[in-house]
Design an enzyme around this catalytic site. Sequence first.
Site, short mmCIF file in Angstrom:
data_model
loop_
_atom_site.label_atom_id
_atom_site.label_comp_id
_atom_site.label_asym_id
_atom_site.label_seq_id
_atom_site.Cartn_x
_atom_site.Cartn_y
_atom_site.Cartn_z
CB ALA A 1 43.77 110.95 25.44
NE ARG B 1 52.93 119.73 33.10
CZ ARG B 1 52.08 119.28 34.03
NH1 ARG B 1 52.48 119.18 35.28
NH2 ARG B 1 50.85 118.94 33.70
C1 UD1 Z 1 45.89 116.01 36.87
C2 UD1 Z 1 44.95 116.40 38.03
C3 UD1 Z 1 45.74 116.34 39.32
C4 UD1 Z 1 46.35 114.96 39.51
C5 UD1 Z 1 47.18 114.54 38.29
C6 UD1 Z 1 47.55 113.07 38.41
C7 UD1 Z 1 43.32 117.99 37.15
C8 UD1 Z 1 42.91 119.41 37.10
N1 UD1 Z 1 44.43 117.73 37.83
O1 UD1 Z 1 46.92 117.00 36.81
O2 UD1 Z 1 44.88 116.61 40.42
O3 UD1 Z 1 47.14 114.96 40.68
O4 UD1 Z 1 46.43 114.72 37.08
O5 UD1 Z 1 48.43 112.68 37.37
O6 UD1 Z 1 42.65 117.16 36.59
N2 UD1 Z 1 43.51 116.62 29.34
C9 UD1 Z 1 42.47 116.75 28.43
N3 UD1 Z 1 41.96 117.98 28.18
C10 UD1 Z 1 42.40 119.10 28.81
C11 UD1 Z 1 43.45 118.96 29.76
C12 UD1 Z 1 43.97 117.70 30.01
O7 UD1 Z 1 42.04 115.76 27.84
O8 UD1 Z 1 41.86 120.18 28.54
C13 UD1 Z 1 44.07 115.27 29.59
C14 UD1 Z 1 45.56 115.19 29.32
O9 UD1 Z 1 45.79 114.78 27.98
C15 UD1 Z 1 46.02 114.15 30.33
C16 UD1 Z 1 45.02 114.25 31.45
O10 UD1 Z 1 43.92 114.97 30.95
O11 UD1 Z 1 46.00 112.85 29.79
C17 UD1 Z 1 45.60 114.96 32.66
O12 UD1 Z 1 46.04 116.26 32.26
P1 UD1 Z 1 47.38 116.87 32.82
O13 UD1 Z 1 47.54 118.21 32.20
O14 UD1 Z 1 48.47 115.92 32.72
O15 UD1 Z 1 46.96 117.09 34.36
P2 UD1 Z 1 47.95 117.13 35.58
O16 UD1 Z 1 48.55 118.48 35.68
O17 UD1 Z 1 48.87 115.99 35.55
MG MG Z 2 49.35 114.64 34.11
#
Ligand code: UD1
Ligand code: MG
Length: 457
Positions: free
Chosen positions: A11, A17
């Site tokens: 989180a 986006r």
């Molecule tokens: C991610 C997955 C993707 C999957 C999708 C499903 C990865 C690299 N990709 O992509 O394969 O299909 O979810 O919904 O994991 N977050 C952190 N720290 C960070 C980056 C993200 O805590 O440095 C958290 C975000 O707050 C979020 C979650 O991780 O709750 C997912 O991140 P998000 O950027 O939404 O990944 P997706 O592009 O959706």
């Molecule tokens: Mg996501």
Amino acid sequence: MIQDAAIVILAAGQGTRMKSKMAKVLHRAGGRTLVEHAIATALDLAPPERVFVVVGHQAEAVGEVVSRAGVRAFEQREQLGTGHAVMCGESYLAGTGGLLIVVNGDCPMVRPETLRLLVQRYRETGAGAALISTDLPDATGYGRIVRAENGDFVAIVEHKAATEEQRSIREINAGFYCFDAAAFWKHVHEIRTDNPAGEYYLTDMVEILIEAGHRVTAVKIADSSELLGINTKAELVAVDAILRERKVNQLLADGVTIYRPETVNVDSQVVVGADTVIEPFVQLSGNTVIGENCHIGASSIIQSSSVGDNSEIHPFSVVSSSRLDSNVHVGPFARIRMGAHLHDGSHVGNFVELKNTEFGVGSKSMHLAYLGDSSIGSKVNVGAGTITCNYDGKKKHRTTIGNHAFVGSNSTLVAPLTIADEAYIAAGSTITQDVPPSSLAIGRSRQVNKEGWTPKR
Ligand code: UD1
Ligand code: MG
């Protein structure tokens, strides 16, 4: 409960986006923040001491929600990717053994049963890791599940890094993983940033573990609706609509009558008793609790309040942070707020506002009044147009009205003021001094009739 599992909720991301100043996981669907949804699901699987939330973007605000939910947070200071996010918890999590379950914080609809199935399949297949996949008609943005010709799971390729051919794959990674904790911590530092985003992708763990000789299982779920991730406002409101539809269907199943349920907005935690009727365009939010056999009129809004059995809220009323006991009538067009408490059988009618006011058993204020910072006894009648002047420009003052008192129409009650039991206030009075019990107070100029005046004018 799943034994020996730690759960990590991701989180920390900003949620670019969403085009919002607020961290993505603080946005609400079904009336609850996304991170609260994830925590509620996690607590269905593991005790609070084994649930961790990775916070980063707006760590303080997210952390507050996390601690209110009774679980712990650790920080990812720089958002370098989902893999890096889990790594930031190494000091809390490594060496505990057992299972490491990782869930995306932006997928609020997943059911605990689905995660239990993930763990079950992980155990059955003796895998080093298992994750949930599903087929989506439009997989844009998601990580794709790449399989060998024989169907074996090979890797996850993120949308940004995928070839045209890989982008045509409809099977996606849903963002729910179960790892063998020892294998995870042994290999997690092998994740590289050689991808278009320059991030540490958690999804790279699939290839890494396969390379290290572990089996990785993709548990494919047929119904993809609970696996939708939220990355944009459009996805947020789409998920919100599904959660609210689920909620009204649950209430209908529990014996609540909801007319035109598609127009009614009910938050996830709201409780409504059987035989209560809810008319179109009603909104019930926060931790509102409505009793049995109530009637909630069209377009009324009830926020974080309780309503006792057999009470009626007439249309277009707004009730917030207040308590209504049983057999209470409110509205139409009433506003009840900030800790108001309407006792049994009291009536508040149209264009009446109550703020921080005790309104006693069987008391009535039927039209056009403002009753603020008041303690009003039982069986009091408050006439139309009565105003408590509770504010002197600097401070708020209380008005106390005893049992069985009668306040005539258009009275101005200047606080601080006490009107004792069974006192009467003459209509049109401005009352600035306390009124003793059983007396009549008149605070207005006398009427003068000038007879025969009209012809002379
Ligand atoms: C991610 C997955 C993707 C999957 C999708 C499903 C990865 C690299 N990709 O992509 O394969 O299909 O979810 O919904 O994991 N977050 C952190 N720290 C960070 C980056 C993200 O805590 O440095 C958290 C975000 O707050 C979020 C979650 O991780 O709750 C997912 O991140 P998000 O950027 O939404 O990944 P997706 O592009 O959706
Ligand atoms: Mg996501």
